[in-house]
Design an enzyme around this catalytic site. Sequence first.
Site, PDB file in Angstrom:
ATOM      1  N   CYS A 285       0.814  -1.223   0.000  1.00  0.00           N
ATOM      2  CA  CYS A 285       0.000   0.000   0.000  1.00  0.00           C
ATOM      3  C   CYS A 285       0.843   1.266   0.000  1.00  0.00           C
ATOM      4  O   CYS A 285       0.591   2.216  -0.757  1.00  0.00           O
ATOM      5  CB  CYS A 285      -0.980   0.007   1.170  1.00  0.00           C
ATOM      6  SG  CYS A 285      -0.241   0.046   2.817  1.00  0.00           S
ATOM      7  N   HIS A 336      -2.806   1.152   6.954  1.00  0.00           N
ATOM      8  CA  HIS A 336      -3.136   1.062   5.520  1.00  0.00           C
ATOM      9  C   HIS A 336      -3.292   2.460   4.952  1.00  0.00           C
ATOM     10  O   HIS A 336      -3.727   3.387   5.640  1.00  0.00           O
ATOM     11  CB  HIS A 336      -4.425   0.267   5.335  1.00  0.00           C
ATOM     12  CG  HIS A 336      -4.761   0.001   3.898  1.00  0.00           C
ATOM     13  ND1 HIS A 336      -3.885  -0.624   3.035  1.00  0.00           N
ATOM     14  CD2 HIS A 336      -5.865   0.306   3.158  1.00  0.00           C
ATOM     15  CE1 HIS A 336      -4.458  -0.718   1.834  1.00  0.00           C
ATOM     16  NE2 HIS A 336      -5.636  -0.159   1.889  1.00  0.00           N
ATOM     17  N   GLU A 348      -5.879   1.617  -4.246  1.00  0.00           N
ATOM     18  CA  GLU A 348      -5.135   1.018  -3.144  1.00  0.00           C
ATOM     19  C   GLU A 348      -4.506  -0.304  -3.558  1.00  0.00           C
ATOM     20  O   GLU A 348      -4.955  -0.954  -4.513  1.00  0.00           O
ATOM     21  CB  GLU A 348      -6.070   0.749  -1.957  1.00  0.00           C
ATOM     22  CG  GLU A 348      -7.165  -0.248  -2.306  1.00  0.00           C
ATOM     23  CD  GLU A 348      -7.963  -0.757  -1.109  1.00  0.00           C
ATOM     24  OE1 GLU A 348      -7.505  -0.589   0.038  1.00  0.00           O
ATOM     25  OE2 GLU A 348      -9.034  -1.349  -1.341  1.00  0.00           O
TER      26      GLU A 348
END
Length: 373
Positions: A285, A336, A348
């Site tokens: 990520c 994240h 993402e």
Amino acid sequence: MKGLAAGIGVVFLSPILIAGTGMMLASSADAVQSNGSFSSCLTGIDTDKVAEQVAKILDGAPGKNVHVEGLDVPAEQVPNAATIVAAGLSLDVPRRGQIIALATAMQESRLRNLKYGDRDSLGLFQQRPSQGWGSAQQIQDPVYASEQFYKHMLKVDGWQQMTVTQAAQAVQKSGLPNAYAQWEQLATALQAAIAKTFPGGDDADGKDTDQGTQASTGCVPGQDGSGFGRIPEGSVPKGYSIPKDADPKARAAIEWAMQQLGTLYQWGGTCTNSHGPDPMGRCDCSSLMQQAYAHAGVTLTRTTYTQVNEGKAVSSPQLKPGDLIFSRGTAARPEHVGMYMGEGLVIEAPRTTKPVRITPIKDWTILAARRVL
């Protein structure tokens, strides 16, 4: 200051009792009924207008001549908000904590001192005698109820770094945990307007720390991405295009990130060759964010933990294409990160076995957001 809080409660609540019980019960019923509905964030609040209207109420103006966006009975609600702020000041609670308390009371009771609620819930914060919050009589004392909320909140480890929703939920344990966020802007405006009416009230600002990770809320922009329907993993939803007013560097970063769609996630991957044979060339990520912006001429640090400190904090309703949004973990240490693309969408690299993909922002619990341009 303790006496001030108690005095505020008596002075401001007495006109409500004089107004009669008929209107009180009707408005309370509306408040409880509306608690089950979480609609959208109150954004674009005119803080100067709120301050002007709050001053009128606190000066004794008739409620019919006052309008505050988000408050349907300001003559009743503003004095209750003043009691909450006064209680916070008396306990030396920072400004941020007062905002959390106001947003909580707005969601739980619409800032009304309710005589009933779900099961045995009562008062401004819908506290329950059966859960140890105090007797029914105590809970319906706005000063007592406010102090109890603060005392419970102050025991929550790390509440200062939490979003309004997270901190409120840690205290309230509500069945609608995401609903508090919609009141943050109005709560902020009310706190600022009310605090300045108390001696030393503005000094509470100095007690807040690490505000950079607190600016975001659980609210999302006007578009939440739901209009695109189901988005197949690794694809661009039909009808999406990068907004024309996007910053050129943000546009370049989004375009590069979109070229990685469909490539598998790799924890620790550098994202320098996501289509190649070496798994470590794929993206996780934070490396997706780092490399996307590197191709736009912007240098970012490598990890989610450090990227959350890049640039400047922005509130979720004010997101622009290219902004980084963070979820999982805590606001101070999220686990994240994704990039907002505009039109309610986020790109993402989600997790192991999943490809780089585009998802609607409504599926995100936003802990923090940063603008790196």
